[in-house]
Motif scaffolding. Structure first.
Motif, mmCIF file in Angstrom:
data_model
loop_
_atom_site.group_PDB
_atom_site.id
_atom_site.type_symbol
_atom_site.label_atom_id
_atom_site.label_comp_id
_atom_site.label_asym_id
_atom_site.label_seq_id
_atom_site.Cartn_x
_atom_site.Cartn_y
_atom_site.Cartn_z
ATOM 1 N N UNK A 189 -4.550 -0.586 16.680
ATOM 2 C CA UNK A 189 -5.256 -1.780 17.141
ATOM 3 C C UNK A 189 -4.869 -2.996 16.309
ATOM 4 N N UNK A 190 -4.760 -2.792 14.998
ATOM 5 C CA UNK A 190 -4.346 -3.885 14.126
ATOM 6 C C UNK A 190 -2.988 -4.446 14.510
ATOM 7 N N UNK A 191 -2.086 -3.542 14.831
ATOM 8 C CA UNK A 191 -0.751 -3.961 15.264
ATOM 9 C C UNK A 191 -0.820 -4.734 16.578
ATOM 10 N N UNK A 192 -1.659 -4.236 17.497
ATOM 11 C CA UNK A 192 -1.799 -4.875 18.810
ATOM 12 C C UNK A 192 -2.336 -6.302 18.701
ATOM 13 N N UNK A 193 -3.196 -6.545 17.709
ATOM 14 C CA UNK A 193 -3.781 -7.889 17.577
ATOM 15 C C UNK A 193 -3.024 -8.765 16.598
ATOM 16 N N UNK A 194 -1.843 -8.288 16.145
ATOM 17 C CA UNK A 194 -0.946 -9.169 15.401
ATOM 18 C C UNK A 194 -0.921 -9.033 13.900
ATOM 19 N N UNK A 195 -1.523 -7.971 13.349
ATOM 20 C CA UNK A 195 -1.491 -7.756 11.900
ATOM 21 C C UNK A 195 -0.346 -6.821 11.539
ATOM 22 N N UNK A 196 0.281 -7.065 10.389
ATOM 23 C CA UNK A 196 1.304 -6.121 9.938
ATOM 24 C C UNK A 196 0.628 -4.853 9.426
ATOM 25 N N UNK A 197 1.383 -3.774 9.372
ATOM 26 C CA UNK A 197 0.820 -2.456 9.062
ATOM 27 C C UNK A 197 0.114 -2.409 7.722
ATOM 28 N N UNK A 198 0.731 -2.982 6.694
ATOM 29 C CA UNK A 198 0.141 -2.927 5.351
ATOM 30 C C UNK A 198 -1.171 -3.697 5.276
ATOM 31 N N UNK A 199 -1.187 -4.880 5.891
ATOM 32 C CA UNK A 199 -2.409 -5.689 5.876
ATOM 33 C C UNK A 199 -3.529 -4.997 6.637
ATOM 34 N N UNK A 200 -3.206 -4.464 7.809
ATOM 35 C CA UNK A 200 -4.220 -3.766 8.613
ATOM 36 C C UNK A 200 -4.779 -2.571 7.855
ATOM 37 N N UNK A 201 -3.901 -1.809 7.235
ATOM 38 C CA UNK A 201 -4.340 -0.618 6.493
ATOM 39 C C UNK A 201 -5.282 -0.998 5.357
ATOM 40 N N UNK A 202 -4.976 -2.073 4.656
ATOM 41 C CA UNK A 202 -5.832 -2.524 3.563
ATOM 42 C C UNK A 202 -7.225 -2.877 4.066
ATOM 43 N N UNK A 203 -7.296 -3.627 5.169
ATOM 44 C CA UNK A 203 -8.592 -3.988 5.746
ATOM 45 C C UNK A 203 -9.369 -2.756 6.202
ATOM 46 N N UNK A 204 -8.668 -1.810 6.830
ATOM 47 C CA UNK A 204 -9.331 -0.613 7.366
ATOM 48 C C UNK A 204 -9.916 0.231 6.236
ATOM 49 N N UNK A 205 -9.125 0.475 5.210
ATOM 50 C CA UNK A 205 -9.588 1.313 4.096
ATOM 51 C C UNK A 205 -10.804 0.699 3.425
ATOM 52 N N UNK A 206 -10.738 -0.603 3.143
ATOM 53 C CA UNK A 206 -11.867 -1.249 2.482
ATOM 54 C C UNK A 206 -13.098 -1.280 3.380
ATOM 55 N N UNK A 207 -12.890 -1.463 4.677
ATOM 56 C CA UNK A 207 -14.007 -1.462 5.614
ATOM 57 C C UNK A 207 -14.700 -0.107 5.658
ATOM 58 N N UNK A 208 -13.906 0.976 5.707
ATOM 59 C CA UNK A 208 -14.479 2.324 5.699
ATOM 60 C C UNK A 208 -15.220 2.589 4.397
ATOM 61 N N UNK A 209 -14.601 2.192 3.282
ATOM 62 C CA UNK A 209 -15.223 2.412 1.978
ATOM 63 C C UNK A 209 -16.534 1.643 1.869
ATOM 64 N N UNK A 210 -16.508 0.373 2.289
ATOM 65 C CA UNK A 210 -17.711 -0.446 2.217
ATOM 66 C C UNK A 210 -18.817 0.092 3.101
ATOM 67 N N UNK A 211 -18.460 0.542 4.309
ATOM 68 C CA UNK A 211 -19.468 1.067 5.225
ATOM 69 C C UNK A 211 -20.099 2.337 4.672
ATOM 70 N N UNK A 212 -19.282 3.224 4.091
ATOM 71 C CA UNK A 212 -19.830 4.468 3.538
ATOM 72 C C UNK A 212 -20.738 4.181 2.344
ATOM 73 N N UNK A 213 -20.358 3.203 1.530
ATOM 74 C CA UNK A 213 -21.203 2.838 0.390
ATOM 75 C C UNK A 213 -22.508 2.189 0.847
ATOM 76 N N UNK A 214 -22.458 1.414 1.937
ATOM 77 C CA UNK A 214 -23.692 0.835 2.478
ATOM 78 C C UNK A 214 -24.649 1.939 2.924
ATOM 79 N N UNK A 215 -24.104 2.955 3.595
ATOM 80 C CA UNK A 215 -24.932 4.080 4.011
ATOM 81 C C UNK A 215 -25.536 4.782 2.802
ATOM 82 N N UNK A 216 -24.722 4.952 1.767
ATOM 83 C CA UNK A 216 -25.162 5.682 0.580
ATOM 84 C C UNK A 216 -26.156 4.884 -0.254
#
Length: 279
Positions: A189-216
């Protein structure tokens, strides 16, 4: 300190030994690993982790009193047949095999040996596993506590009824794969909306980490946190609408149920196999 013998050298076995070593729970010199016949794989583990390796099952059983069963479930019968003559009641077995009950293992061993079932996941390698655990007929509460403390060093542990381990397998044992599959989709999806792979991956990982910490950390229900992010008429609502329309929640429920069902199928097949052998 007990020596550990790990029978099986696949992903789960490596995740556990990596977690035990990196978490300083066990020194590599106290871990012995064997498998069916793949010496190359054993050599790789020895080079990477410094563990002891051997294809001699008798040697492993003589040196280790804590034995992990970590082969593929379909190979358990052959594996136990290869070691049972060397097993004594001093051994404690911990099985991480999906769908193989403690009673099946006890019967295969043909001895009153304590067996504990643990269902960790591969996040054990970084000491963040979620593990469900139950004891068999001959394991004591003290041994269960020992096993629980061992796995707490590589993540969280919940003691459950053995019948619930199929559900734990479907939800947490297989769970990391569901998350990785989600990440694969988000990367596309990140690629489809115009983000390069490395940038998209960085956003995704931090988003998952932040969401899990919010739950915790907040201890709020996921539904509450979701609604807090979802403003009426906003961007998140537009995205959530697509997930709802395409049955995302229902698909996830079915995903877990199918994995649980497969665990039950494996259990029933092993039980039927033993019944046929008795007949």
């Amino acid at each position: 300190m007990k020596n550990i013998g790990i029978i099986g050298a696949g992903s789960m076995a490596e995740a556990m030994l990596s977690g035990f070593i990196q978490g300083e729970v066990y020194d590599a010199q106290h871990i012995y690993v064997t498998n069916k016949s793949n010496a190359e794989r054993l050599n790789d583990l020895q080079r990477q982790y410094g563990v002891n390796i051997s294809l001699n099952k008798k040697e492993i059983l003589e040196k280790a009193d804590l034995i992990f069963l970590a082969m593929k479930p379909k190979d358990v019968k052959e594996a136990i047949h290869s070691i049972k003559r060397y097993v004594t009641e001093k051994h404690l077995f911990i099985s991480v095999l999906a769908g193989v009950s403690t009673s099946v293992i006890e019967e295969m061993l043909e001895k009153k040996v304590p067996v504990i079932r643990a269902m960790p996941n591969t996040s054990a390698s970084i000491r963040l596993s979620a593990t469900g655990m139950a004891k068999g007929a001959y394991a004591t509460d003290e041994q269960l506590t020992f096993a629980k403390n061992l796995f707490k060093a590589i993540g969280t542990v919940e003691i459950v009824e053995e019948e619930q381990l199929d559900a734990v397998t479907g939800l947490a044992g297989s769970g990391p794969a569901y998350i990785y599959y989600l990440v694969e989709a988000m990367e596309l999806a990140g690629k489809e909306v115009g983000l390069d792979e490395e940038t998209a991956r960085s956003f995704i990982i931090q988003t998952l980490y932040g969401a899990s910490e919010m739950l915790k950390q907040t201890k709020k229900d996921a539904s509450v946190l979701r609604k807090e992010v979802t403003s009426p008429g906003g961007t998140t609502e537009a995205g959530i609408h697509v997930l709802k329309t395409n049955g995302f929640k229902e698909m996830m429920i079915e995903c877990v149920k199918q994995a649980q069902a497969r665990s039950k199928e494996l259990k029933h097949s092993f039980n039927e196999m033993l019944l046929k052998e008795r007949a």
